[in-house]
Design a protein around this motif. Structure first.
Motif: not given
Ligand SMILES: Cc1ncc(COP(=O)(O)O)c(C=O)c1O
Length: 401
Positions: A55, A57, A81-82, A85, A127, A155, A177, A179, A189
């Motif tokens: 992932s 993450t 950010t999500f 990050s 990000t 991502s 990411s 995803q 992934g």
């Molecule tokens: C900016 C950002 N970073 C990291 C991630 C995490 O990725 P994943 O969901 O593949 O673990 C996301 C997923 O939505 C994201 O939007």
């Protein structure tokens, strides 16, 4: 042709072929489809030393582990950010420091980074929010000046460019990411890329025991290859087949999406009561992860935003309030979870009051534009905006700004 989940028919065929040929469903040494995907990503995105992970993450966790920062070090991150990050930093005993962002695009503010630096700061994670590259030159200069590592979370930013350069090539490590909602999809992934072989090898050791870690050149690290650092972050081979096949369509899809969204922005620019997302002239938006214009609402009518969104929806525009808020409202960053390991290490620091983030979020709207959309449909959305906002009247009548 695109299947129901938005992936190409050829991808469905590739997955079937892979299974019918009896190819491996677990790959520990980075060979076969893993190797082919990693080389394709390097070529496509102009990056080096790609390591695929289970992932985004997992890739971020591997990146923080690879940087090998002293326990308790601070990692500066944008408040918009999500969460992933920066949440993997918590799992490395590091302290996220949330700072304010540019009200135009939600990207980390270089001035806020400077202000937040202490003698414990060791890293900045940025990000490229919704595909808009951050001020990379200025952020990189701050990092150099203060001896900080830089992680780029790309991502949202497949094929985005900053002053002509691909994103992900400036930081010490960059992460993507794959995803299911991302521009390039594996389902679940992610991957990291770094120019630094030492960081690559440490990231390998973090989540890829045996096969891949047996090739680590540093004998002191290789001594741990049987177990790695105890985590297992390999990408599933079927996810790799999906991403490898989808990657072949990436450039064409991104170009198509750019064309549609540039047209939508050009139309919204002339409609009073809505502002298209601002894009700086020296950047390329790549896959535009999400299209988010801003409504201009009346300050003395709290229901104006909701009413306008509902009217847009009735008029056929797939518009909604963005679903995820910024990190300063999330319990993980505002209190310590009632778990012993967290009590020992959890030290997030919030550099509020986040006026930039509040201005960025205010009256933002998400408009869903998919691979199935056409120029005609985009024109229809713009017409609907014009009708709804004309009927509504009120703020910004007579000018889009
Ligand atoms: C900016 C950002 N970073 C990291 C991630 C995490 O990725 P994943 O969901 O593949 O673990 C996301 C997923 O939505 C994201 O939007």
């Amino acid at each position: 042709m695109v299947g129901g989940s938005g992936i190409a028919e050829s991808t469905i065929e590739e997955v079937t072929r892979y299974l019918k040929q009896g190819n491996p469903l677990s790959i520990g040494d980075g060979s076969g489809i893993i190797e082919r995907l990693e080389r394709r990503l390097e070529e496509l995105l102009g990056i080096e030393n790609v390591l695929t992970c289970s992932s985004g993450t997992a890739a971020l966790h591997s990146a923080y582990l690879a940087l090998d920062l002293p326990t308790g070090s601070e990692v500066i991150a944008p408040v918009t950010t999500f969460h992933a990050s920066v949440t993997p930093a918590l799992q490395c005993g590091l302290a996220p420091v949330l700072v304010d962002v540019d009200p135009d695009n939600g990207n980390i503010s270089p001035a806020a980074v400077r202000e937040a630096i202490t003698d414990r700061t060791r890293c900045v994670v940025v990000t490229h929010n919704l595909g808009h590259p951050v001020e990379l030159d200025e952020i990189a200069a701050i990092c150099r000046e203060h001896g900080l590592n830089l992680i780029e979370d790309c991502s949202h930013a497949y094929l985005s460019t900053y002053r002509g350069r691909p994103v992900g090539t400036v930081g010490d490590v960059a992460v993507w990411s794959m995803q299911a909602a991302k521009t390039l999809v594996a389902g679940e992934g992610g991957f990291l890329a770094t120019k630094d072989r030492t960081l690559f090898e440490r990231a390998c050791l973090a989540g890829h025991y045996r096969g891949r870690s047996e090739r680590i050149t540093d004998p002191e690290l290789r001594a741990f290859s049987d177990t790695g650092m105890g985590l297992k972050y390999r990408l599933h081979p079927l996810a790799a087949v999906i991403a490898w096949s989808e990657a072949a369509h990436l450039v064409e899809r991104v170009e198509r999406r750019q064309k549609l969204l540039s047209r939508l922005s050009a139309r919204l620019e002339d409609i009073p009561g809505v502002r298209p997302p601002r894009v700086r002239e020296d950047v390329g938006m790549g896959g535009w992860f999400s299209y988010r214009p801003t409504l201009v609402t009346s300050g003395d009518d709290a229901t104006c935003y909701e009413r306008t969104v509902k009217a847009l929806q009735r008029a056929g525009v797939p518009a909604h309030r963005p679903s995820i808020g910024s990190l300063d409202s999330m319990p993980l960053f505002t209190r310590t979870p009632p778990l012993r390991h967290a009590e020992a290490t959890w030290r997030p620091r919030l550099c509020g009051p986040f006026e930039g983030a509040r201005a960025y979020e205010k009256d933002r709207l998400s408009v869903t534009v998919t691979a199935e959309d056409t120029v005609d449909r985009i024109e229809a959305y713009a017409d609907a905006f014009a009708d709804v906002l004309r009927e509504r009247g009120g703020p910004a009548a007579g000018g889009g700004r």
